[in-house]
Design an enzyme around this catalytic site. Structure first.
Site, short mmCIF file in Angstrom:
data_model
loop_
_atom_site.label_atom_id
_atom_site.label_comp_id
_atom_site.label_asym_id
_atom_site.label_seq_id
_atom_site.Cartn_x
_atom_site.Cartn_y
_atom_site.Cartn_z
N ASN A 1 9.71 2.45 46.55
CA ASN A 1 8.14 2.30 46.05
C ASN A 1 7.49 1.06 46.49
OD1 ASN A 1 8.46 3.98 43.05
ND2 ASN A 1 7.72 4.96 44.93
N TRP A 2 8.24 0.04 47.26
CA TRP A 2 7.71 -1.11 47.82
C TRP A 2 6.71 -0.81 49.04
CZ3 TRP A 2 7.31 -5.46 45.03
CH2 TRP A 2 8.37 -5.68 44.10
N ASN B 1 1.57 10.98 38.98
CA ASN B 1 0.28 10.23 38.36
C ASN B 1 -0.62 10.30 39.56
OD1 ASN B 1 2.19 9.64 36.42
ND2 ASN B 1 2.27 7.49 36.94
N GLY B 2 -0.44 10.11 40.87
CA GLY B 2 -1.38 10.01 42.08
C GLY B 2 -2.04 11.34 42.02
N SER C 1 15.44 11.58 44.59
CA SER C 1 14.66 10.21 45.08
C SER C 1 15.44 8.93 44.62
CB SER C 1 13.34 10.03 44.54
OG SER C 1 12.50 11.29 44.87
N SER D 1 10.60 2.93 42.08
CA SER D 1 12.07 2.81 42.81
C SER D 1 12.12 1.97 44.08
CB SER D 1 11.99 4.32 43.63
OG SER D 1 11.16 4.50 44.75
N SER D 2 13.23 1.65 44.35
CA SER D 2 13.34 0.59 45.47
C SER D 2 12.85 0.78 46.65
CB SER D 2 14.88 0.46 45.62
OG SER D 2 15.73 1.58 45.80
N ASP E 1 6.96 11.65 37.65
CA ASP E 1 6.10 11.69 38.99
C ASP E 1 4.87 12.64 38.68
OD1 ASP E 1 5.75 11.41 41.48
OD2 ASP E 1 7.00 12.92 42.34
N ARG F 1 4.64 1.39 49.38
CA ARG F 1 3.45 2.04 49.16
C ARG F 1 2.66 0.79 49.46
NH1 ARG F 1 3.28 5.92 43.99
NH2 ARG F 1 5.01 7.11 44.74
N ARG G 1 -5.96 6.25 42.08
CA ARG G 1 -4.46 6.43 41.72
C ARG G 1 -4.18 5.64 40.28
NH1 ARG G 1 -1.02 8.68 45.19
NH2 ARG G 1 0.81 7.66 44.25
C1 IPE Z 1 10.12 8.63 42.54
O1 IPE Z 1 8.78 9.24 42.54
C2 IPE Z 1 10.28 7.38 41.67
C3 IPE Z 1 9.40 7.32 40.58
C4 IPE Z 1 8.96 8.02 39.64
C5 IPE Z 1 9.41 5.76 39.99
P1 IPE Z 1 8.20 8.91 44.09
O2 IPE Z 1 7.16 9.47 43.97
O3 IPE Z 1 8.37 7.68 44.61
O4 IPE Z 1 9.37 9.98 44.74
P2 IPE Z 1 9.21 10.59 46.24
O5 IPE Z 1 8.73 9.49 47.44
O6 IPE Z 1 8.22 11.65 46.24
O7 IPE Z 1 10.47 11.23 46.48
C1 IPE Z 2 4.83 8.29 39.75
O1 IPE Z 2 3.68 8.99 40.30
C2 IPE Z 2 4.68 6.86 39.46
C3 IPE Z 2 5.32 6.14 40.47
C4 IPE Z 2 6.18 6.40 41.57
C5 IPE Z 2 5.42 4.62 40.16
P1 IPE Z 2 3.23 8.77 41.75
O2 IPE Z 2 2.28 7.71 42.04
O3 IPE Z 2 4.66 9.12 42.48
O4 IPE Z 2 2.46 10.24 41.94
P2 IPE Z 2 2.18 11.04 42.99
O5 IPE Z 2 3.66 11.69 43.22
O6 IPE Z 2 1.75 10.54 44.15
O7 IPE Z 2 1.28 12.17 42.50
MG MG Z 3 5.43 10.53 43.56
#
Ligand code: IPE
Ligand code: IPE
Ligand code: MG
Length: 261
Positions: free
Chosen positions: A74-75, A28-29, A199, A71-72, A26, A77, A39
């Site tokens: 993450n759709w 990356n963004g 998560s 994750s299930s 977690d 987004r 991102r």
């Molecule tokens: C958890 O990260 C899922 C992955 C790293 C693939 P998220 O960024 O989606 O988790 P939340 O939303 O902060 O709990």
């Molecule tokens: C984790 O990084 C990667 C995925 C969930 C795909 P994020 O994209 O959740 O990064 P943050 O949490 O927004 O910094």
């Molecule tokens: Mg995240």
């Protein structure tokens, strides 16, 4: 299908190097945002870090590495980001499958990947087939994975396989239908990026895993950061509900006797 000891029943064999490490990658963004980058730049850098961590785990004789990629939930987004992540997954499968194979790594993907489309489903099938006999490490990518989804699909398959059975199902029966039934439960769970939550990752299998949270964002995680997590793991005493004395009797003294007390 090999059967592994269950952390809620037996005392699993505890080694100095975790047999199975599961990671929520977690941050990356936020990494990208700090640099005023889109991102996508964080996700790209994240894939490079996956390469480094995979190599480091093989070098340290970790047997199973499981990475939460999507994750299930993450759709939910923005469509643009979801589509970008799909593209990255395709590129990684195309570029890395051969390299994983050359390094003796077995690739497995868990999660409901059909919604990603035919191309990803085919690439995954090809990479899993290519690497199926490899033994140096099993790398599992969790994609469109959710712990609740996994429990539900396991329950459905369990009932389907035992149409006559009315009740009295056992933990072992259910565990056999989880999508990671091929691996022991994670010894060490790592989450980067500062959040301290699961998560909806491996809900069943994290029952007795050791948790390690770090503020380091995934694109800044590296083999030194991995070693810090493993060092922390080595300070833990895994008691599985028992007492220290019982563990010693079972031949499972703490990994490193801490001098703190
Ligand atoms: C958890 O990260 C899922 C992955 C790293 C693939 P998220 O960024 O989606 O988790 P939340 O939303 O902060 O709990
Ligand atoms: C984790 O990084 C990667 C995925 C969930 C795909 P994020 O994209 O959740 O990064 P943050 O949490 O927004 O910094
Ligand atoms: Mg995240």
């Amino acid at each position: 299908m090999p059967s592994f000891s269950s952390s809620t029943r037996d005392i699993p064999q505890v080694k100095e190097i975790p047999r199975h490490i599961a990671i929520i990658m977690d941050g990356n963004g936020r990494w990208a945002k700090q640099r005023m980058l889109p991102r996508a730049a964080g996700h790209k850098r994240g894939v490079e870090i996956v390469r480094e961590v995979v190599k480091a785990c093989v070098a340290r004789n970790v047997e199973y590495l499981t990475l939460f990629a999507f994750s299930s939930e993450n759709w939910r987004r923005p469509a643009e980001e979801v589509s970008m992540l799909k593209q990255l997954f395709i590129m990684a499968l195309e570029r890395e499958a051969e390299k994983l194979h050359r390094n003796g790594i077995r690739l497995r993907v868990v999660g409901d990947i059909a919604p990603f489309g035919k191309k990803i489903v085919e690439l995954v099938a090809r990479a899993e087939k290519l690497t199926r006999a490899n033994e140096s490490m099993t790398l599992t990518i969790a994609a469109n994975y959710g712990g609740r989804w996994d429990l539900m699909q396991a329950m459905h398959r369990l009932i389907e396989a035992n149409p006559e059975q009315r009740g009295g199902f056992t933990e072992e029966q259910l565990a056999g239908f989880l999508s990671m039934a091929y691996a022991p439960e994670p010894d060490l769970f790592i989450r980067t990026g500062g959040e301290q939550r699961i998560s909806n990752f491996l809900l069943w299998q994290l029952a007795y895993s050791e948790f390690y949270f770090t503020d380091t964002l995934w694109p800044d995680f590296n083999s030194a950061a991995l070693d810090k997590a493993i060092e922390s793991y080595q300070q833990r005493e895994r008691r599985f509900g028992r007492t220290s004395e019982q563990l010693e009797l079972a031949g499972q003294a703490p990994l490193v006797k801490t001098e703190l007390a």
